[in-house]
Enzyme design. Structure first.
Site, mmCIF file in Angstrom:
data_model
loop_
_atom_site.group_PDB
_atom_site.id
_atom_site.type_symbol
_atom_site.label_atom_id
_atom_site.label_comp_id
_atom_site.label_asym_id
_atom_site.label_seq_id
_atom_site.Cartn_x
_atom_site.Cartn_y
_atom_site.Cartn_z
ATOM 1 N N ASP A 12 66.570 20.095 17.184
ATOM 2 C CA ASP A 12 65.362 19.934 17.999
ATOM 3 C C ASP A 12 64.368 18.926 17.417
ATOM 4 O O ASP A 12 63.152 19.069 17.557
ATOM 5 C CB ASP A 12 64.664 21.292 18.232
ATOM 6 N N LYS A 15 66.250 14.301 19.316
ATOM 7 C CA LYS A 15 67.391 13.370 19.372
ATOM 8 C C LYS A 15 67.574 12.826 20.790
ATOM 9 O O LYS A 15 67.820 11.635 20.990
ATOM 10 C CB LYS A 15 68.678 14.083 18.922
ATOM 11 N N GLY A 39 70.420 21.530 23.152
ATOM 12 C CA GLY A 39 69.493 21.357 24.266
ATOM 13 C C GLY A 39 68.680 20.109 23.973
ATOM 14 O O GLY A 39 67.841 20.115 23.075
ATOM 15 N N HIS A 40 68.994 19.025 24.662
ATOM 16 C CA HIS A 40 68.348 17.734 24.384
ATOM 17 C C HIS A 40 67.434 17.362 25.547
ATOM 18 O O HIS A 40 67.873 17.317 26.693
ATOM 19 C CB HIS A 40 69.410 16.647 24.160
ATOM 20 N N GLN A 225 72.484 19.317 16.986
ATOM 21 C CA GLN A 225 72.010 20.098 15.821
ATOM 22 C C GLN A 225 71.415 19.162 14.757
ATOM 23 O O GLN A 225 70.841 18.153 15.118
ATOM 24 C CB GLN A 225 73.145 20.977 15.248
HETATM 25 P P1 GDP Z 1 66.752 17.568 20.401
HETATM 26 O O1 GDP Z 1 67.555 18.820 20.473
HETATM 27 O O2 GDP Z 1 66.761 16.966 19.037
HETATM 28 O O3 GDP Z 1 67.119 16.558 21.450
HETATM 29 O O4 GDP Z 1 65.245 17.991 20.666
HETATM 30 P P2 GDP Z 1 64.723 18.979 21.827
HETATM 31 O O5 GDP Z 1 64.699 18.235 23.099
HETATM 32 O O6 GDP Z 1 65.446 20.272 21.782
HETATM 33 O O7 GDP Z 1 63.274 19.311 21.296
HETATM 34 C C1 GDP Z 1 62.289 18.350 21.151
HETATM 35 C C2 GDP Z 1 61.075 18.739 22.008
HETATM 36 O O8 GDP Z 1 59.960 17.970 21.617
HETATM 37 C C3 GDP Z 1 61.286 18.442 23.473
HETATM 38 O O9 GDP Z 1 60.510 19.318 24.253
HETATM 39 C C4 GDP Z 1 60.753 17.002 23.596
HETATM 40 O O10 GDP Z 1 60.309 16.677 24.917
HETATM 41 C C5 GDP Z 1 59.590 17.054 22.649
HETATM 42 N N1 GDP Z 1 59.291 15.796 21.950
HETATM 43 C C6 GDP Z 1 60.159 14.855 21.481
HETATM 44 N N2 GDP Z 1 59.488 13.893 20.803
HETATM 45 C C7 GDP Z 1 58.181 14.239 20.841
HETATM 46 C C8 GDP Z 1 56.986 13.646 20.295
HETATM 47 O O11 GDP Z 1 56.991 12.611 19.639
HETATM 48 N N3 GDP Z 1 55.809 14.309 20.553
HETATM 49 C C9 GDP Z 1 55.769 15.475 21.267
HETATM 50 N N4 GDP Z 1 54.567 16.043 21.457
HETATM 51 N N5 GDP Z 1 56.869 16.047 21.782
HETATM 52 C C10 GDP Z 1 58.051 15.435 21.573
HETATM 53 P P1 IMO Z 2 70.026 20.714 19.238
HETATM 54 O O1 IMO Z 2 71.202 19.796 19.453
HETATM 55 C C1 IMO Z 2 68.337 24.078 16.998
HETATM 56 C C2 IMO Z 2 71.242 27.050 15.482
HETATM 57 C C3 IMO Z 2 71.200 28.453 16.046
HETATM 58 C C4 IMO Z 2 71.750 29.232 14.870
HETATM 59 C C5 IMO Z 2 72.806 28.306 14.273
HETATM 60 C C6 IMO Z 2 74.222 28.578 14.733
HETATM 61 O O2 IMO Z 2 69.277 21.016 20.483
HETATM 62 O O3 IMO Z 2 69.177 20.236 18.114
HETATM 63 P P2 IMO Z 2 75.578 28.252 17.000
HETATM 64 O O4 IMO Z 2 75.321 28.777 18.367
HETATM 65 O O5 IMO Z 2 75.661 26.776 16.914
HETATM 66 O O6 IMO Z 2 76.754 28.923 16.343
HETATM 67 O O7 IMO Z 2 74.281 28.718 16.142
HETATM 68 O O8 IMO Z 2 72.421 26.996 14.686
HETATM 69 N N1 IMO Z 2 71.362 25.971 16.495
HETATM 70 C C7 IMO Z 2 70.371 25.119 16.846
HETATM 71 N N2 IMO Z 2 69.075 25.082 16.478
HETATM 72 N N3 IMO Z 2 68.839 23.111 17.797
HETATM 73 C C8 IMO Z 2 70.144 23.125 18.153
HETATM 74 O O9 IMO Z 2 70.717 22.119 18.843
HETATM 75 C C9 IMO Z 2 70.966 24.181 17.700
HETATM 76 N N4 IMO Z 2 72.262 24.501 17.882
HETATM 77 C C10 IMO Z 2 72.495 25.589 17.130
HETATM 78 O O10 IMO Z 2 69.894 28.831 16.370
HETATM 79 O O11 IMO Z 2 70.762 29.433 13.875
HETATM 80 MG MG MG Z 3 67.333 20.818 21.099
#
Ligand code: GDP
Ligand code: IMO
Ligand code: MG
Length: 453
Positions: A12, A15, A39-40, A225
């Site tokens: 999170d 990416k 979840g991207h 991840q």
């Molecule tokens: P990922 O799994 O690495 O793709 O990241 P996620 O999408 O799960 O989580 C990142 C969250 O932060 C999402 O809700 C994005 O919309 C938000 N986000 C990403 N970059 C920024 C930033 O620079 N500032 C803020 N405020 N939110 C951001």
């Molecule tokens: P993105 O790509 C944050 C965490 C879970 C758990 C551990 C193992 O959105 O960054 P799993 O279901 O993979 O066997 O869970 O990894 N986890 C994540 N945490 N972002 C993710 O993906 C994750 N994918 C798995 O919470 O601790």
């Molecule tokens: Mg994510």
């Protein structure tokens, strides 16, 4: 050429938004590991897309590939494609025939094992990720190619399903249903196979991707991840079951290490830490019951909890499905040094700089104190990591400003104290900063370097 996007912390980090940011120049976007545990998020033009299996390039209409290193649940893939199509996108996704398939029993077993593990549970997403990779390594998995070959499929299911059923019933003592029934699974898998074939979705991914590279196309590899969740380099056993680090991009796509290493590898950093799940976190602020090891809210430091709540609220650090608070902390620089080395980062994307705005001071865990000594990178076992105490450095805070305007004006418009923070990070990791996220939207980014240029 290739650009590989790698999470440098605990997932999170943003990416998806960096894939979207640089995705204009890409012709193909490839996921190389993980599955629908990811979840991207991509935010553009007032729309928010949460992508789970479909590579984030779909928002820009780029071809997506799920590489052989992924574990694919066809059910969730089809649902996601249908939803994106209803929203007006036209995703074109190809799935590696060598990728492994998440079957209904994998999800059931993920849930049971999490309950059994108690203190060793990672707090998984219960999508069946671990059990599917276990079967891959145990050489009893079902691959995407098998879905297209009824004979091979039946042979595999007849071998593996009775074992899974016995495990569920005799070891874990649960009553099983059609998720453990060979005939039912065979029919379900055949339906998956037919849709994959009808939509011409399967591909020999490595060969296909190499051809695209040879033709001069730009390929982006989208890690899921993050480094500290890596099965080899993370906080084992509180990790996922694949390799998000850059080596995984080669193994999991079928492009050789020379191709991946000859391109750029961008480490994605969240300007603080967030964690869904358990395991040590030396720079954690406050705690979350059920996730922070040995956490007792009665002993909590009120000021720290307040700060944690502030960052959590500003950053929206709550589970998207459950609404549960995520653990948060200051930036952990030893964790980042480890990530930069393990993946040979050539550039950094630092997101969420806006989230920390308005604080009087911002800290970073610069090093750890471990058994009376200062160390700059994490120790190899998670038990030792849990004994580390962070040694902090303090930066003056930066004001909240109009971040969209900052993004328009460029790097020099970022408040000076935030720039000092970014420059400290680039120096410590010896990796240049390529872009800075100052908000979730595509335009809310300060771009210093485009790795495709
Ligand atoms: P990922 O799994 O690495 O793709 O990241 P996620 O999408 O799960 O989580 C990142 C969250 O932060 C999402 O809700 C994005 O919309 C938000 N986000 C990403 N970059 C920024 C930033 O620079 N500032 C803020 N405020 N939110 C951001
Ligand atoms: P993105 O790509 C944050 C965490 C879970 C758990 C551990 C193992 O959105 O960054 P799993 O279901 O993979 O066997 O869970 O990894 N986890 C994540 N945490 N972002 C993710 O993906 C994750 N994918 C798995 O919470 O601790
Ligand atoms: Mg994510």
């Amino acid at each position: 050429m290739t650009v590989t996007i790698v999470g440098s912390q605990l997932g999170d980090e943003g990416k998806g938004r960096v894939v979207d940011l640089y995705g204009d120049a890409a012709d193909v976007v490839v996921r190389y590991q993980g599955g629908d545990n990811a979840g991207h998020t991509v935010v553009h033009d007032g729309e928010t897309y949460k992508l789970s299996l479909v590579p984030s390039g779909a928002v820009r209409g780029k071809v997506g590939v799920l590489g052989n290193g992924c574990v694919v649940n066809p059910e969730t893939l089809f649902d996601e494609l249908d939803v994106l199509r209803e929203r007006g996108l036209d995703p074109d996704v190809r799935v590696a025939e060598r990728a492994h398939v998440i079957l209904p029993y994998h999800r059931v077993l993920d849930g049971i094992e999490e309950d059994e593990k108690e203190d060793l549970a990672a707090g998984t997403t219960k999508r069946g990720i671990g059990p599917t990779y276990e079967d891959k390594v145990g050489r009893r998995g079902v691959r995407v190619g098998d879905l297209l070959d009824p004979e091979a499929l039946r042979e595999r299911l007849e071998y593996v399903v009775p074992q899974k059923k016995a495990l569920a019933e005799d070891v874990f003592g649960i009553e099983t249903d059609e998720a453990f029934d060979v005939d039912h699974l065979f029919e379900t898998c055949r339906e998956y196979g037919e849709r994959l074939a009808d939509e011409n979705m399967t591909v020999d991914a490595g060969t296909y991707l190499q051809r695209r590279v040879d033709e001069g196309d730009a390929v982006m590899l989208e890690g899921a991840q993050g480094t500290s969740l890596d099965i080899d380099h993370g906080v084992y056993p509180y990790v996922t079951s694949s390799n998000p680090t850059a080596g995984g991009a080669s193994v999991g796509s079928g492009l050789g290490p020379g191709v991946i290493g000859g391109g750029e590898i961008v480490g994605i950093v969240k300007a603080y830490l967030s964690r869904v799940g358990t395991g040590p976190l030396p720079t954690e602020l406050g705690g979350v019951e059920g996730q922070t090891p040995d956490y007792d809210p009665a002993d909590a430091d009120d000021e720290e909890e307040e700060l944690a709540t502030y960052i959590r609220d500003e950053g929206g650090e709550y589970g998207t499905v459950t609404g549960r608070p995520r653990r948060v902390g200051w930036l952990d620089v030893p964790m980042l040094r480890h990530a930069a080395r393990a993946s040979s980062f050539t550039g950094l994307a630092v997101n969420h700089v806006d989230v920390l705005a308005g604080l009087d001071e911002v800290k970073v865990g610069h090093s750890y104190e471990f058994d009376g000594e200062e160390i700059l990178t994490p120790p190899p076992t998670t038990e030792k990591w849990g004994r580390c105490e962070a040694t902090f450095e303090t930066f003056d805070g930066w004001p909240d400003v109009d971040w969209t305007e900052v993004a328009d004006e460029g790097y020099e418009a970022i408040p000076e104290n935030a720039r000092a923070y970014l420059e400290y990070l680039a120096d410590e990791l010896d990796v240049p900063i390529y872009c800075v996220g100052v908000g979730p939207g595509r335009e809310q980014t300060v771009v210093l370097e485009d790795p495709f240029e």
